[in-house]
Scaffold this active site. Structure first.
Site, PDB file in Angstrom:
ATOM      1  N   ALA A  45      11.964  43.150  20.885  1.00  0.00           N
ATOM      2  CA  ALA A  45      12.901  43.123  19.977  1.00  0.00           C
ATOM      3  C   ALA A  45      13.380  44.698  19.915  1.00  0.00           C
ATOM      4  CB  ALA A  45      11.808  43.096  18.735  1.00  0.00           C
ATOM      5  N   GLN A  46      12.948  45.468  19.869  1.00  0.00           N
ATOM      6  CA  GLN A  46      13.494  47.013  19.473  1.00  0.00           C
ATOM      7  C   GLN A  46      14.860  46.959  20.548  1.00  0.00           C
ATOM      8  OE1 GLN A  46      12.929  51.469  21.142  1.00  0.00           O
ATOM      9  NE2 GLN A  46      10.985  49.891  22.276  1.00  0.00           N
ATOM     10  N   GLY A  50      23.001  32.049  16.308  1.00  0.00           N
ATOM     11  CA  GLY A  50      21.687  32.731  16.000  1.00  0.00           C
ATOM     12  C   GLY A  50      21.047  33.482  15.346  1.00  0.00           C
ATOM     13  N   ALA A  51      19.693  33.072  14.475  1.00  0.00           N
ATOM     14  CA  ALA A  51      19.238  33.764  13.903  1.00  0.00           C
ATOM     15  C   ALA A  51      18.105  34.218  13.678  1.00  0.00           C
ATOM     16  CB  ALA A  51      19.355  33.231  11.872  1.00  0.00           C
ATOM     17  N   GLY A  52      18.153  35.159  14.836  1.00  0.00           N
ATOM     18  CA  GLY A  52      16.787  36.250  15.369  1.00  0.00           C
ATOM     19  C   GLY A  52      16.470  37.673  15.133  1.00  0.00           C
ATOM     20  N   ASP A  88      18.195  39.159  23.725  1.00  0.00           N
ATOM     21  CA  ASP A  88      17.897  38.070  24.765  1.00  0.00           C
ATOM     22  C   ASP A  88      18.892  37.681  25.800  1.00  0.00           C
ATOM     23  OD1 ASP A  88      15.326  38.965  23.986  1.00  0.00           O
ATOM     24  OD2 ASP A  88      14.038  37.535  24.173  1.00  0.00           O
ATOM     25  N   GLU A 136       0.059  40.376  25.076  1.00  0.00           N
ATOM     26  CA  GLU A 136      -1.349  40.051  23.361  1.00  0.00           C
ATOM     27  C   GLU A 136      -1.760  38.738  22.812  1.00  0.00           C
ATOM     28  OE1 GLU A 136       1.853  43.243  21.309  1.00  0.00           O
ATOM     29  OE2 GLU A 136       2.898  41.151  21.717  1.00  0.00           O
ATOM     30  N   VAL A 187      23.561  24.345  18.576  1.00  0.00           N
ATOM     31  CA  VAL A 187      24.525  24.694  18.508  1.00  0.00           C
ATOM     32  C   VAL A 187      24.102  23.515  20.022  1.00  0.00           C
ATOM     33  CG1 VAL A 187      25.581  26.422  20.614  1.00  0.00           C
ATOM     34  CG2 VAL A 187      24.406  27.107  18.089  1.00  0.00           C
ATOM     35  N   ASN A 242      22.175  28.542  12.654  1.00  0.00           N
ATOM     36  CA  ASN A 242      20.700  28.860  12.496  1.00  0.00           C
ATOM     37  C   ASN A 242      20.054  27.497  12.789  1.00  0.00           C
ATOM     38  OD1 ASN A 242      18.734  30.672  14.288  1.00  0.00           O
ATOM     39  ND2 ASN A 242      17.774  29.573  12.851  1.00  0.00           N
TER      40      ASN A 242
END
Length: 389
Positions: free
Chosen positions: A312-313, A9-11, A295, A167, A80, A36
């Site tokens: 994300a933080q 994963g490339a998040g 996550d 949002e 994956v 990814n």
């Protein structure tokens, strides 16, 4: 002999792990492999802007070739399919990878809470592709209205009033009037609903700022249905617990997340909603060679007695901690416990408007809060080396 580190994963979490480990380690220490399914990194925190047409796909899509250029990181574009932790292998769609250390950063999936029809008849907002589908669908609703002017085409529902839902609602509150004008449709025919099962929007957020957000959004035509769970969805209809039925062609569900099914199927210890339990070093319980971050994992905030939110933080901080602990594991040195440093949180409301808290006490709203959110994106781009590219 160099250890093989496979990162899935490339998040935010996975990419930061790869980049920081590349800085810490030499080629003789480890071989870094990043997997990814896309050849780009998605700015997930900006998906709501893409879904409403405020930003194009390319504005929130960063080519991994640019990020990884000149780095000692091997990139594999593949999907994956499974993890075999006993054999220390990862099954991809086109090949099988062995590993010495594994980092699982596969993000989350939408949680539908067993509500009949919700998965089948709603949009999710978890990727650029899904954001594109929402944007195209909404534009088509306006175009089709001229040929079949039924109210459900101009009725838009967002399920969930957490950060993602609010949002998106804020961006739609800005976008829908413009679409109505472009299609020569009176805006009073357009309806925008935000449905939330909890007794307030932005659950857990500062109540004073929540009132500011609610006033801003209501003034732009958002209809809130709070404390009203969705109990069933069927084509063109959203059934609510209070007996109300909303007739709509557009339901976007943002009301919950669960862990990656791949993590669950691999047999890692998880909490009820499928996020992996990890130790203080972000390793899967009982597996010192597997780190699960972002996550995909579950970390409890001992101060509040609730898990840290999947933001994300926190994902970025997990990536930095994971890289440091990977390097320590390879070199046999002391690892660092993961302790999040919460810098605050900001929710955009569209129209250059936002609410937020900086640190534990400073409240901010309006254009200043919006700029703070913008600056957080700039800081992240700088972190991954993309600010001047």
């Amino acid at each position: 002999m160099a250890k093989k580190v496979v990162i899935l994963g490339a998040g935010y979490a996975g990419l930061v792990t790869a980049l920081k480990l590349n800085k810490l380690a030499s080629a003789g220490d480890c071989e870094i492999i990043l997997v990814n399914k896309h050849d780009y990194h998605q700015m997930i925190t900006q998906l709501h802007e893409s879904a409403a047409g405020a930003k194009s796909d390319r504005d929130i899509r960063i080519p991994l070739a640019s990020v990884l250029k000149g780095k000692n990181i091997k990139f594999i574009k593949d999907t994956v399919e499974a993890i075999d932790k006993q054999a220390k292998q990862v099954k991809l769609k086109s090949q099988v990878l062995s590993y010495d250390y594994l980092v699982v950063s596969l993000g989350s999936e939408s949680e539908y809470f067993g509500i009949p029809g919700l998965k089948e008849y709603s949009f999710s907002l978890k990727s650029i592709n899904q954001a594109r589908l929402i944007r195209i669908h909404i534009e088509k609703c306006f175009a089709d209205y001229h040929y079949d002017p039924t109210p459900d085409k101009l009725t838009f529902v967002v399920g969930g009033a957490g950060f993602s839902g609010i949002e998106l609602v804020g961006e739609l509150a800005d976008a829908l009037p413009k679409l109505a004008e472009e299609n020569n449709i009176p805006y009073e025919r357009v309806k925008l609903y935000n449905v939330e099962a909890a007794p307030m929007i932005l659950p857990g957020f500062d109540e004073e700022l929540v009132k500011v957000a609610e006033h801003s959004l209501k003034s732009r035509g958002v209809n809130f249905l709070v404390g009203v769970p969705i109990i069933r969805v069927e084509p063109g209809k959203v059934h609510l617990k209070n007996g109300e039925i909303i007739e709509t062609q557009t339901l976007v569900w943002t009301g919950g997340v669960r862990g990656s099914q791949i993590v669950i199927d691999a047999g890692f210890e998880t909490e009820p909603r499928g996020r992996a339990k990890v130790d203080e070093y972000l390793r899967a319980i009982g597996h010192e060679d597997v780190f699960i971050i972002g996550d995909s994992c579950f970390v409890m905030n001992e101060e509040t007695g609730r898990p840290y939110p999947p933001t994300a933080q926190i994902a970025i901080q997990m990536g930095e901690n994971c890289a440091a602990n990977l390097y320590a594991s390879i070199k046999g040195t002391q690892k660092e416990k993961f302790v999040p440093n919460l810098l605050g949180s900001v929710a955009s409301l569209g129209r250059k408007d936002a609410i937020g808290k900086v640190g534990k006490s400073l409240k901010t709203k309006g254009w200043i809060a919006y700029r703070i959110k913008d600056m957080s994106q700039v800081r992240y781009l700088a972190k991954i080396g993309m600010i001047f590219k």
